[in-house]
Design a protein around this motif. Structure first.
Motif, PDB file in Angstrom:
ATOM      1  N   LEU A  30      -8.434  42.774 108.063  1.00  0.00           N
ATOM      2  CA  LEU A  30      -7.885  44.017 107.511  1.00  0.00           C
ATOM      3  C   LEU A  30      -8.644  45.230 108.061  1.00  0.00           C
ATOM      4  O   LEU A  30      -8.048  46.292 108.267  1.00  0.00           O
ATOM      5  CB  LEU A  30      -7.931  44.007 105.979  1.00  0.00           C
ATOM      6  CG  LEU A  30      -6.889  43.129 105.288  1.00  0.00           C
ATOM      7  CD1 LEU A  30      -7.101  43.126 103.791  1.00  0.00           C
ATOM      8  CD2 LEU A  30      -5.467  43.571 105.607  1.00  0.00           C
ATOM      9  N   TYR A  78       5.234  54.917 119.505  1.00  0.00           N
ATOM     10  CA  TYR A  78       4.501  55.444 118.338  1.00  0.00           C
ATOM     11  C   TYR A  78       3.835  54.337 117.505  1.00  0.00           C
ATOM     12  O   TYR A  78       3.744  54.455 116.292  1.00  0.00           O
ATOM     13  CB  TYR A  78       5.424  56.287 117.440  1.00  0.00           C
ATOM     14  CG  TYR A  78       6.075  57.409 118.179  1.00  0.00           C
ATOM     15  CD1 TYR A  78       5.364  58.559 118.484  1.00  0.00           C
ATOM     16  CD2 TYR A  78       7.397  57.320 118.593  1.00  0.00           C
ATOM     17  CE1 TYR A  78       5.950  59.591 119.192  1.00  0.00           C
ATOM     18  CE2 TYR A  78       7.997  58.353 119.300  1.00  0.00           C
ATOM     19  CZ  TYR A  78       7.256  59.477 119.605  1.00  0.00           C
ATOM     20  OH  TYR A  78       7.844  60.502 120.298  1.00  0.00           O
ATOM     21  N   ILE A  79       3.427  53.273 118.162  1.00  0.00           N
ATOM     22  CA  ILE A  79       2.723  52.217 117.410  1.00  0.00           C
ATOM     23  C   ILE A  79       1.250  52.120 117.817  1.00  0.00           C
ATOM     24  O   ILE A  79       0.524  51.272 117.329  1.00  0.00           O
ATOM     25  CB  ILE A  79       3.415  50.830 117.561  1.00  0.00           C
ATOM     26  CG1 ILE A  79       3.622  50.462 119.027  1.00  0.00           C
ATOM     27  CG2 ILE A  79       4.725  50.803 116.799  1.00  0.00           C
ATOM     28  CD1 ILE A  79       4.130  49.053 119.242  1.00  0.00           C
ATOM     29  N   ALA A  80       0.819  52.974 118.729  1.00  0.00           N
ATOM     30  CA  ALA A  80      -0.603  52.982 119.121  1.00  0.00           C
ATOM     31  C   ALA A  80      -1.055  54.414 119.384  1.00  0.00           C
ATOM     32  O   ALA A  80      -0.224  55.308 119.538  1.00  0.00           O
ATOM     33  CB  ALA A  80      -0.816  52.147 120.364  1.00  0.00           C
ATOM     34  N   LEU A 125      -7.067  46.149 111.182  1.00  0.00           N
ATOM     35  CA  LEU A 125      -5.825  46.894 110.947  1.00  0.00           C
ATOM     36  C   LEU A 125      -6.131  48.380 110.694  1.00  0.00           C
ATOM     37  O   LEU A 125      -5.456  49.263 111.235  1.00  0.00           O
ATOM     38  CB  LEU A 125      -5.094  46.279 109.744  1.00  0.00           C
ATOM     39  CG  LEU A 125      -3.752  46.869 109.359  1.00  0.00           C
ATOM     40  CD1 LEU A 125      -2.719  46.626 110.443  1.00  0.00           C
ATOM     41  CD2 LEU A 125      -3.248  46.279 108.052  1.00  0.00           C
ATOM     42  N   VAL A 126      -7.152  48.626 109.895  1.00  0.00           N
ATOM     43  CA  VAL A 126      -7.559  50.010 109.586  1.00  0.00           C
ATOM     44  C   VAL A 126      -8.054  50.701 110.860  1.00  0.00           C
ATOM     45  O   VAL A 126      -7.711  51.852 111.131  1.00  0.00           O
ATOM     46  CB  VAL A 126      -8.651  50.021 108.484  1.00  0.00           C
ATOM     47  CG1 VAL A 126      -9.276  51.397 108.342  1.00  0.00           C
ATOM     48  CG2 VAL A 126      -8.071  49.558 107.160  1.00  0.00           C
ATOM     49  N   VAL A 139      -5.572  52.454 113.365  1.00  0.00           N
ATOM     50  CA  VAL A 139      -5.086  53.831 113.156  1.00  0.00           C
ATOM     51  C   VAL A 139      -6.243  54.829 113.029  1.00  0.00           C
ATOM     52  O   VAL A 139      -6.031  56.025 112.924  1.00  0.00           O
ATOM     53  CB  VAL A 139      -4.167  53.946 111.911  1.00  0.00           C
ATOM     54  CG1 VAL A 139      -2.884  53.202 112.115  1.00  0.00           C
ATOM     55  CG2 VAL A 139      -4.856  53.491 110.657  1.00  0.00           C
ATOM     56  N   TRP A 140      -7.465  54.316 113.049  1.00  0.00           N
ATOM     57  CA  TRP A 140      -8.653  55.145 112.810  1.00  0.00           C
ATOM     58  C   TRP A 140      -9.041  55.940 114.060  1.00  0.00           C
ATOM     59  O   TRP A 140      -9.046  55.417 115.149  1.00  0.00           O
ATOM     60  CB  TRP A 140      -9.815  54.233 112.411  1.00  0.00           C
ATOM     61  CG  TRP A 140     -10.986  54.944 111.847  1.00  0.00           C
ATOM     62  CD1 TRP A 140     -11.933  55.634 112.545  1.00  0.00           C
ATOM     63  CD2 TRP A 140     -11.336  55.045 110.475  1.00  0.00           C
ATOM     64  NE1 TRP A 140     -12.859  56.144 111.680  1.00  0.00           N
ATOM     65  CE2 TRP A 140     -12.523  55.802 110.402  1.00  0.00           C
ATOM     66  CE3 TRP A 140     -10.776  54.568 109.293  1.00  0.00           C
ATOM     67  CZ2 TRP A 140     -13.159  56.087 109.204  1.00  0.00           C
ATOM     68  CZ3 TRP A 140     -11.406  54.844 108.103  1.00  0.00           C
ATOM     69  CH2 TRP A 140     -12.576  55.595 108.049  1.00  0.00           C
ATOM     70  N   GLY A 141      -9.394  57.198 113.857  1.00  0.00           N
ATOM     71  CA  GLY A 141      -9.906  58.001 114.973  1.00  0.00           C
ATOM     72  C   GLY A 141      -9.679  59.475 114.727  1.00  0.00           C
ATOM     73  O   GLY A 141      -8.603  59.873 114.288  1.00  0.00           O
ATOM     74  N   ALA A 142     -10.728  60.269 115.010  1.00  0.00           N
ATOM     75  CA  ALA A 142     -10.612  61.717 114.808  1.00  0.00           C
ATOM     76  C   ALA A 142      -9.620  62.304 115.809  1.00  0.00           C
ATOM     77  O   ALA A 142      -8.936  63.282 115.525  1.00  0.00           O
ATOM     78  CB  ALA A 142     -11.980  62.370 114.962  1.00  0.00           C
ATOM     79  N   ASP A 143      -9.560  61.717 116.990  1.00  0.00           N
ATOM     80  CA  ASP A 143      -8.607  62.187 118.010  1.00  0.00           C
ATOM     81  C   ASP A 143      -8.042  60.983 118.770  1.00  0.00           C
ATOM     82  O   ASP A 143      -8.415  59.836 118.520  1.00  0.00           O
ATOM     83  CB  ASP A 143      -9.301  63.158 118.985  1.00  0.00           C
ATOM     84  CG  ASP A 143     -10.592  62.564 119.543  1.00  0.00           C
ATOM     85  OD1 ASP A 143     -10.565  61.391 119.954  1.00  0.00           O
ATOM     86  OD2 ASP A 143     -11.626  63.257 119.535  1.00  0.00           O
ATOM     87  N   GLY A 144      -7.152  61.282 119.699  1.00  0.00           N
ATOM     88  CA  GLY A 144      -6.494  60.225 120.468  1.00  0.00           C
ATOM     89  C   GLY A 144      -7.457  59.354 121.247  1.00  0.00           C
ATOM     90  O   GLY A 144      -7.269  58.139 121.332  1.00  0.00           O
ATOM     91  N   HIS A 159       2.222  53.727 123.020  1.00  0.00           N
ATOM     92  CA  HIS A 159       2.171  55.156 122.685  1.00  0.00           C
ATOM     93  C   HIS A 159       3.582  55.731 122.599  1.00  0.00           C
ATOM     94  O   HIS A 159       3.913  56.478 121.696  1.00  0.00           O
ATOM     95  CB  HIS A 159       1.399  55.925 123.759  1.00  0.00           C
ATOM     96  CG  HIS A 159      -0.051  56.041 123.474  1.00  0.00           C
ATOM     97  ND1 HIS A 159      -0.575  57.044 122.708  1.00  0.00           N
ATOM     98  CD2 HIS A 159      -1.096  55.280 123.851  1.00  0.00           C
ATOM     99  CE1 HIS A 159      -1.888  56.888 122.627  1.00  0.00           C
ATOM    100  NE2 HIS A 159      -2.228  55.809 123.301  1.00  0.00           N
ATOM    101  N   ARG A 203      -9.334  56.980 118.957  1.00  0.00           N
ATOM    102  CA  ARG A 203      -8.390  55.959 118.492  1.00  0.00           C
ATOM    103  C   ARG A 203      -8.124  54.937 119.593  1.00  0.00           C
ATOM    104  O   ARG A 203      -8.031  53.744 119.335  1.00  0.00           O
ATOM    105  CB  ARG A 203      -7.092  56.624 118.028  1.00  0.00           C
ATOM    106  CG  ARG A 203      -6.194  55.669 117.256  1.00  0.00           C
ATOM    107  CD  ARG A 203      -4.999  56.347 116.654  1.00  0.00           C
ATOM    108  NE  ARG A 203      -5.356  57.261 115.594  1.00  0.00           N
ATOM    109  CZ  ARG A 203      -4.972  58.534 115.526  1.00  0.00           C
ATOM    110  NH1 ARG A 203      -4.211  59.039 116.472  1.00  0.00           N
ATOM    111  NH2 ARG A 203      -5.320  59.291 114.518  1.00  0.00           N
TER     112      ARG A 203
END
Lengths: 193, 134
Positions: free
Chosen positions: A41, A191-193, A44-45, A48-53, A188, A56
């Motif tokens: 899990l 829109y899934i990464a 999974l988190v 989507v985690w990241g201050a910017d692209g 990208h 991430r």
């Protein structure tokens, strides 16, 4: 070597049954689901985690590396199990068994190999989350001996195997970076990464 | 190791499904991806995480007490986990697109990737991409 392993097992497992709270806590941590599902899990988190692209992107590559490590760790344990069977400690020694009786090989610990493989694949990229997973993995490894389902050498081999596999998986991901980038660009666009 | 009964498999599936939805909501709230959040305020997402992840962690923690001999085999666990995760992601994308459809309608799609979901829902972003191609 086996005698040392058995003596350490008897000492750690001898701690079981003295404190009801520790028995309850380590029994919960030792089970086959909590730490493995928790680590997955976290992946999974992290996706989507990241201050910017860019951050991430790095995290997502670590997640791919961790997923590959998980698969390779499972393969590593299955391969070893096909050649060598070590009976569980509760079948050979007087054991304070706090758990159900698994029937598969004790060596190496499957769950410890998987958890350490995931942990180190993440630790190479994200120290904070990797560090958290490492603490969890160490507790899990200790608890498997404490509840009486593994010898210390089983969990140490599982951990070492998992760490080695994480390094291999990271190298594989680096070698395939060109192809991976193509897949990431496609993800990208969807829109899934 | 043997798998005992379909109930165990179902229990594992829905626990992972619920935990994944809670974890995704917390992660998207922390990263401001409002297009895939069920809520308009981050605090509601964190509360949602607690009410979903709390019981699931407890359920996994006490798994062996409730199912003393119940084990799901490693490979079966892997497939179930993947199925639950994919279902949770699909459910999140559909429900968040439905809930945020009107509030994010007038926003433009400025970025590619997950970054776009800070301003629009998943299906709005896809629709925009298809219209742009035409």
């Amino acid at each position: 070597m086996i005698a040392i392993d058995e003596n350490i097992f008897l000492w750690i497992n001898g701690l079981a049954g003295n404190e009801a709270f520790f028995d309850w806590l380590l029994k919960g941590i030792a089970n086959d689901y909590l730490v493995i599902v928790g680590s997955c899990l976290v992946l999974l988190v992290l996706w989507v985690w990241g201050a910017d692209g860019r951050q991430r992107d790095r995290n997502q590559k670590a997640v791919i590396s961790a997923s590959l490590s998980l698969g390779l760790a499972q393969g590593f344990v299955s391969t070893l199990n096909a050649f060598y069977f070590r009976p569980r400690p509760f079948t050979e020694l007087p054991t304070n068994l706090l758990f159900y009786q698994p029937t598969d090989s004790s060596f190496p610990s499957n769950s410890v190999a998987i958890v350490f493989a995931i942990t180190f694949a993440i630790l190479l990229t994200n120290r904070r989350i990797g560090g958290f997973l490492f603490i969890l993995a160490c507790f899990h490894a200790f608890s498997r001996v404490y509840v009486g389902v593994h010898y210390p050498f089983d969990v140490l081999t599982g951990a070492a195997g998992g760490i080695f596999i994480a390094f291999i998986a990271t190298k594989i991901i680096k070698a395939l970076e060109k192809w991976l980038n193509i897949v990431m660009v496609l993800a990208h666009k969807l829109y899934i990464a | 190791m043997k798998t005992i009964g379909g109930c165990l498999v179902f229990e594992y599936f829905y626990l992972v499904f619920i935990a994944a939805i809670g974890a995704i909501q917390a992660a998207v709230a922390l990263n401001g991806l409002m297009g895939i959040s069920f809520f308009n305020r981050k605090i509601y997402a964190y509360f949602f995480m607690f009410i979903t992840l709390g019981p699931v962690v407890t359920a996994f923690f006490t798994w062996n007490e409730r199912n003393p001999t119940g084990v799901i085999e490693g490979s079966e666990q892997f497939y179930l986990f993947m199925l639950a995760i994919v279902s949770a992601i699909g459910f999140t994308l559909v429900l968040s697109s439905f809930l945020k459809h009107s509030s994010l309608r007038n926003n433009n799609v400025l970025y590619d990737g997950l970054e776009a979901l800070k301003q629009v829902t998943f299906f709005q972003a896809l629709r925009h991409k298809i219209i742009k191609k035409k």
